[in-house]
Design a protein around this motif. Structure first.
Motif, PDB file in Angstrom:
ATOM      1  N   GLY A 377       0.797  -1.225   0.000  1.00 16.84           N
ATOM      2  CA  GLY A 377       0.000   0.000   0.000  1.00 16.84           C
ATOM      3  C   GLY A 377       0.825   1.269   0.000  1.00 16.84           C
ATOM      4  N   VAL A 378       2.105   1.198   0.480  1.00 17.37           N
ATOM      5  CA  VAL A 378       2.956   2.394   0.476  1.00 17.37           C
ATOM      6  C   VAL A 378       3.796   2.372  -0.801  1.00 17.37           C
ATOM      7  CG1 VAL A 378       4.854   3.595   1.646  1.00 17.37           C
ATOM      8  CG2 VAL A 378       3.100   2.423   2.976  1.00 17.37           C
ATOM      9  N   VAL A 379       3.739   3.475  -1.561  1.00 19.93           N
ATOM     10  CA  VAL A 379       4.596   3.564  -2.740  1.00 19.93           C
ATOM     11  C   VAL A 379       5.855   4.320  -2.302  1.00 19.93           C
ATOM     12  CG1 VAL A 379       4.772   4.287  -5.151  1.00 19.93           C
ATOM     13  CG2 VAL A 379       2.559   3.631  -4.194  1.00 19.93           C
ATOM     14  N   GLY A 398      15.618  15.085   0.266  1.00 22.46           N
ATOM     15  CA  GLY A 398      14.156  15.014   0.320  1.00 22.46           C
ATOM     16  C   GLY A 398      13.716  14.856   1.750  1.00 22.46           C
ATOM     17  N   PRO A 399      12.443  15.124   2.035  1.00 21.55           N
ATOM     18  CA  PRO A 399      11.948  15.017   3.414  1.00 21.55           C
ATOM     19  C   PRO A 399      12.033  13.582   3.929  1.00 21.55           C
ATOM     20  CG  PRO A 399      10.349  16.110   1.982  1.00 21.55           C
ATOM     21  CD  PRO A 399      11.416  15.562   1.098  1.00 21.55           C
ATOM     22  N   ASN A 400      11.889  13.392   5.231  1.00 19.89           N
ATOM     23  CA  ASN A 400      11.888  12.036   5.817  1.00 19.89           C
ATOM     24  C   ASN A 400      10.808  11.184   5.167  1.00 19.89           C
ATOM     25  OD1 ASN A 400      12.745  13.742   8.623  1.00 19.89           O
ATOM     26  ND2 ASN A 400      13.911  11.958   8.034  1.00 19.89           N
ATOM     27  N   PHE A 445      25.766   2.219   4.601  1.00 21.25           N
ATOM     28  CA  PHE A 445      24.382   2.104   5.080  1.00 21.25           C
ATOM     29  C   PHE A 445      24.024   3.238   6.037  1.00 21.25           C
ATOM     30  CE2 PHE A 445      25.636  -2.103   3.810  1.00 21.25           C
ATOM     31  CZ  PHE A 445      24.493  -2.655   3.245  1.00 21.25           C
ATOM     32  N   GLN A 446      22.707   3.508   6.074  1.00 22.15           N
ATOM     33  CA  GLN A 446      22.211   4.520   7.011  1.00 22.15           C
ATOM     34  C   GLN A 446      22.505   4.066   8.456  1.00 22.15           C
ATOM     35  OE1 GLN A 446      18.149   5.435   6.173  1.00 22.15           O
ATOM     36  NE2 GLN A 446      18.014   7.032   7.711  1.00 22.15           N
ATOM     37  N   ASN A 447      22.160   2.793   8.761  1.00 21.44           N
ATOM     38  CA  ASN A 447      22.546   2.216  10.053  1.00 21.44           C
ATOM     39  C   ASN A 447      23.826   1.429   9.794  1.00 21.44           C
ATOM     40  OD1 ASN A 447      20.070   3.092  11.190  1.00 21.44           O
ATOM     41  ND2 ASN A 447      19.090   1.345  10.185  1.00 21.44           N
ATOM     42  N   GLU A 555      21.832  12.785   2.027  1.00 20.65           N
ATOM     43  CA  GLU A 555      22.310  13.521   3.198  1.00 20.65           C
ATOM     44  C   GLU A 555      21.265  14.548   3.618  1.00 20.65           C
ATOM     45  OE1 GLU A 555      25.324  12.882   5.175  1.00 20.65           O
ATOM     46  OE2 GLU A 555      23.838  14.089   6.223  1.00 20.65           O
ATOM     47  N   HIS A 556      21.128  14.688   4.948  1.00 20.54           N
ATOM     48  CA  HIS A 556      20.222  15.712   5.458  1.00 20.54           C
ATOM     49  C   HIS A 556      20.982  16.992   5.775  1.00 20.54           C
ATOM     50  CE1 HIS A 556      16.475  13.487   5.630  1.00 20.54           C
ATOM     51  NE2 HIS A 556      17.132  12.450   6.112  1.00 20.54           N
ATOM     52  N   ASP A 557      22.344  16.894   5.866  1.00 27.57           N
ATOM     53  CA  ASP A 557      23.173  18.046   6.185  1.00 27.57           C
ATOM     54  C   ASP A 557      23.321  18.912   4.921  1.00 27.57           C
ATOM     55  OD1 ASP A 557      25.275  19.830   6.583  1.00 27.57           O
ATOM     56  OD2 ASP A 557      26.387  18.445   7.879  1.00 27.57           O
TER      57      ASP A 557
HETATM   58  N1  LIG Z   1      11.145  -2.619   4.251  1.00 25.97           N
HETATM   59  C1  LIG Z   1      10.100  -1.808   4.273  1.00 25.97           C
HETATM   60  N2  LIG Z   1       8.886  -2.274   4.555  1.00 25.97           N
HETATM   61  C2  LIG Z   1       7.815  -1.464   4.572  1.00 25.97           C
HETATM   62  N3  LIG Z   1       7.870  -0.141   4.286  1.00 25.97           N
HETATM   63  C3  LIG Z   1       9.054   0.386   3.982  1.00 25.97           C
HETATM   64  C4  LIG Z   1      10.229  -0.401   3.963  1.00 25.97           C
HETATM   65  N4  LIG Z   1      11.283   0.392   3.620  1.00 25.97           N
HETATM   66  C5  LIG Z   1      10.784   1.629   3.447  1.00 25.97           C
HETATM   67  N5  LIG Z   1       9.449   1.624   3.664  1.00 25.97           N
HETATM   68  C6  LIG Z   1       8.561   2.761   3.571  1.00 25.97           C
HETATM   69  O1  LIG Z   1       8.858   3.417   2.361  1.00 25.97           O
HETATM   70  C7  LIG Z   1       8.818   4.824   2.532  1.00 25.97           C
HETATM   71  C8  LIG Z   1      10.144   5.414   2.120  1.00 25.97           C
HETATM   72  O2  LIG Z   1      11.119   5.026   3.066  1.00 25.97           O
HETATM   73  P1  LIG Z   1      12.670   5.396   2.894  1.00 25.97           P
HETATM   74  O3  LIG Z   1      13.381   4.821   4.056  1.00 25.97           O
HETATM   75  O4  LIG Z   1      13.106   4.985   1.558  1.00 25.97           O
HETATM   76  O5  LIG Z   1      12.637   6.965   2.996  1.00 25.97           O
HETATM   77  P2  LIG Z   1      13.827   7.999   3.195  1.00 25.97           P
HETATM   78  O6  LIG Z   1      13.573   9.123   2.282  1.00 25.97           O
HETATM   79  O7  LIG Z   1      15.121   7.315   3.077  1.00 25.97           O
HETATM   80  O8  LIG Z   1      13.601   8.430   4.704  1.00 25.97           O
HETATM   81  P3  LIG Z   1      14.661   8.988   5.772  1.00 25.97           P
HETATM   82  O9  LIG Z   1      15.186  10.279   5.254  1.00 25.97           O
HETATM   83  O10 LIG Z   1      13.856   9.163   7.015  1.00 25.97           O
HETATM   84  O11 LIG Z   1      15.699   7.932   5.912  1.00 25.97           O
HETATM   85  C9  LIG Z   1       8.471   5.070   3.988  1.00 25.97           C
HETATM   86  O12 LIG Z   1       7.079   5.302   4.066  1.00 25.97           O
HETATM   87  C10 LIG Z   1       8.829   3.797   4.660  1.00 25.97           C
HETATM   88  O13 LIG Z   1       8.047   3.559   5.789  1.00 25.97           O
END
Ligand SMILES: Nc1ncnc2c1ncn2[C@@H]1O[C@H](COP(=O)(O)OP(=O)(O)OP(=O)(O)O)[C@@H](O)[C@H]1O
Length: 613
Positions: A377-379, A398-400, A445-447, A555-557
């Protein structure tokens, strides 16, 4: 800059491992010599048994210690080795009465112990490949449970195959040719093999995958192949131990190679320390001494005026208690994760990083073509098409939750797109993180995903060996990358001991050791202070200029992004809303709206939360 050449005829890691192994072999041979000169027949049997068990336990250590997958099935392979040796070495006259129904092709051969051992070792490689290939499709506890099933299957086959094994009846009449020196010699070979295996590319890869599967794949580790190599080596050692056990016991039944033996082997390894050959070595010695002491009381008797009853199973019980105590007080075993490391020198000389041209000349373009990724359901990423060139630095902002990490994961082959393709150097590639890494796409990686229980140098050597098969050269190249990141003085420390910012730099060093054409960085400055961030910016600019690689970073910075990147891609709700120079993007109304929008949303949420509170 020039790459320093490794010194000596052997890479430092192998020199160190060989010294360790020779030290343990010397101790083993001295114990054997002492038993030979001063010990009676009973003592010599104890030491012979210990050497046989050491061979089996080292097999277990090679697989379980390096892969982190506990194998309950190793005793089954000891059994297979014993039965194969029994059949191959039994005198033919005895064979006609003891194994009357033996199939024609197995009957009538009587080999010497060493000829039989050679056959058993070949058989072990075949059995190892046949069992390991399906088994290692699983990982973690599922793989452990599968090894348990394997133990039960082999036991059942040994009982059911009466024509060959005499079923649950004792299999007797095996010549007793294996004595103290044969067992000590085979165990010495196993010690050298187990200690050196850690440093081979298979050993390093297996350990890296045990530390962090995704991190390992990101540096090109094909964990299935590496684990299979460890499994086969483990089966070979177990079956060699079985071959000796057959000729040591002379008579045995399937029950001798079932749960009790499997438990004893595991207890020995856990007591000593699973992850090192030193742990296996010490574990066998400590538990054999313990068992020999306890065995004297198993049949009851007088101790300090006290009458002890007969206590069946006392040795196994004491072994279980010893194992629990060790797990409780020292979860990594008496010798922890440490090898002897006799020749490991702290504070190795730093060498300058290689400016050699990248290996993957063909991969000069990284392309996302109509990429999408949906999660129930999430794109997360919605129809993104982008092209990245080498010799450029692109920032993705881009935003979180905008979809940046998901996009980066697809570009690194780590996440399967729901639609669209990723191509490296014009060739469309199926998602596979280790194949992307090998084709010139490195990432962080982010983490942070460093290998915490490996040394800082090993962390980077794992990657360097993907492009430099020679360990000596890989070590030199890895030291060069560490020196660039200012981490060379930590080379011999476990990565877990590094501070947060240092671990981030280690991840970058590790990625660079792959000599990539593209370097994908997910928030590389997260958690770094201003000085560290400035250093990182300078390192990335230099690396890009020297190696002409394409850097793509999330990067957020904003200061870092605007200073470092010549192109910025802005993602919002999974879509690209702007793509241009920092100047263009800063003025773009859609970008301003996206950032203001997310800030307004955050402010609204905060106000709502405050009101509720
Ligand atoms: N493994 C997963 N399972 C379910 N949903 C996911 C998964 N990975 C990412 N999402 C969803 O996809 C969307 C994009 O996530 P993503 O982590 O790619 O964003 P981002 O721009 O990197 O965010 P941030 O800047 O906070 O790291 C979010 O709504 C997230 O919850």
């Amino acid at each position: 800059m020039s790459e320093s050449k490794p010194s000596g005829f052997m890479p430092a890691a192998f020199r160190n491992a060989t010294a360790d192994a020779l030290c343990m072999v010397t101790v083993l041979l001295l114990v054997a010599l002492a038993a030979f000169i001063f010990g009676g027949a009973a003592m010599q049997r104890v030491v012979t048994y210990a050497a046989i068990m050491l061979t089996a336990v080292l097999g277990l250590q090679i697989f379980s210690g390096n892969s982190g997958i506990v194998s309950f099935g190793q005793a089954a392979f000891v059994g297979l080795g014993a039965y194969a040796t029994g059949i191959l070495t039994m005198p033919t006259a005895l064979q006609r009465t003891a194994l009357r129904d033996l199939p024609q092709f197995l009957a009538g051969h009587q080999l010497s112990f060493f000829a039989a051992l050679a056959v058993v070792l070949i058989l072990a490689v075949i059995i190892g490949l046949l069992t390991g290939t399906p088994l290692l499709r699983l990982s973690g506890s599922s793989a452990s449970i599968a090894t348990l099933a394997m133990l039960i299957i082999v036991y059942t086959l040994l009982v059911a195959g009466r024509e060959i094994t005499r079923g649950s009846q004792p299999f007797y009449g095996v010549p007793r040719e294996v004595g103290l020196w044969t067992a000590a010699t085979v165990a010495s070979v196993a010690l050298v093999a187990a200690r050196l295996f850690r440093e081979t590319s298979f050993g390093l890869a297996t350990r890296a995958a045990a530390n962090d599967e995704r991190g390992a794949a990101a540096v090109g580790v094909d964990q299935r192949t590496a684990r299979l190599a460890a499994w086969v080596a483990g089966v070979v050692a177990a079956m060699a131990a079985g071959a000796m056990m057959a000729q040591f016991l002379g008579a045995f039944s399937p029950r001798d190679f079932y749960f009790d033996l499997g438990f004893t082997m595991l207890a020995m390894l856990i007591v000593g320390g699973m992850t090192s050959s030193l742990g296996a070595f010490a574990g066998v010695i400590v538990t054999i001494v313990l068992v020999e002491v306890v065995r004297r009381f198993e049949g009851g008797g007088e101790v300090l005026g006290l009458h002890l009853p007969v206590l069946f199973g006392l040795t196994q019980g004491v072994l279980a208690i010893a194992m629990i105590l060790v797990i409780w007080r020292r979860p990594t075993g008496l010798f922890g994760e440490r090898e002897l490391n006799l020749l490991r020198r702290p504070g190795r000389q730093a060498v300058t990083a290689s400016a050699a041209p990248p290996q993957h000349v063909e991969s000069d373009r990284l392309t996302a073509d109509h990429l999408s990724r949906r999660y129930a359901g999430v794109v997360a990423v919605d129809d993104v098409s982008l092209n990245f060139q080498t010799d450029s630095i692109t920032g993705i902002i881009g935003p979180n939750g905008a979809g940046k990490t998901t996009l980066l994961n697809m570009l690194a082959g780590d996440v399967q797109p729901s639609a669209g393709t990723v191509s490296v150097g014009g060739a469309v590639r199926q998602a596979s993180a280790f194949r992307f890494a090998r084709s010139g796409v490195a990432r962080t990686f982010q983490n942070i995903r460093v290998f915490p229980h490996m040394t800082v140098l090993e962390n980077v050597v794992v990657a360097a060996r993907q492009v430099e098969p020679d360990l000596g050269h890989a070590e030199a190249a890895a030291m060069g990358e560490l020196a660039r990141m200012g981490l060379e003085k930590f080379a011999d420390q476990p990565a877990a001991r590094l501070a947060y910012g240092q671990r981030r730099r280690l991840e970058v060093a590790r990625a660079l050791a792959l000599k990539p054409r593209f370097l994908l960085l997910d928030e590389p400055a997260a958690g770094m202070n201003a000085v560290e961030t400035a250093e990182l910016v300078s390192i990335l600019s230099t690396v890009r200029a020297e190696r002409r690689i394409g850097v793509v970073l999330i990067e957020h910075d904003m200061r870092l992004v605007m200073n470092l990147c010549e192109r910025i891609v802005v993602i919002d709700h999974g879509r690209v809303i702007a793509d241009g120079t920092p100047g263009d993007v800063q003025k773009n109304p859609a970008v301003i709206a996206a950032y203001l929008g997310s800030r307004t949303a955050r402010a609204k949420t905060a106000t709502a939360e405050n009101q509720t509170a």
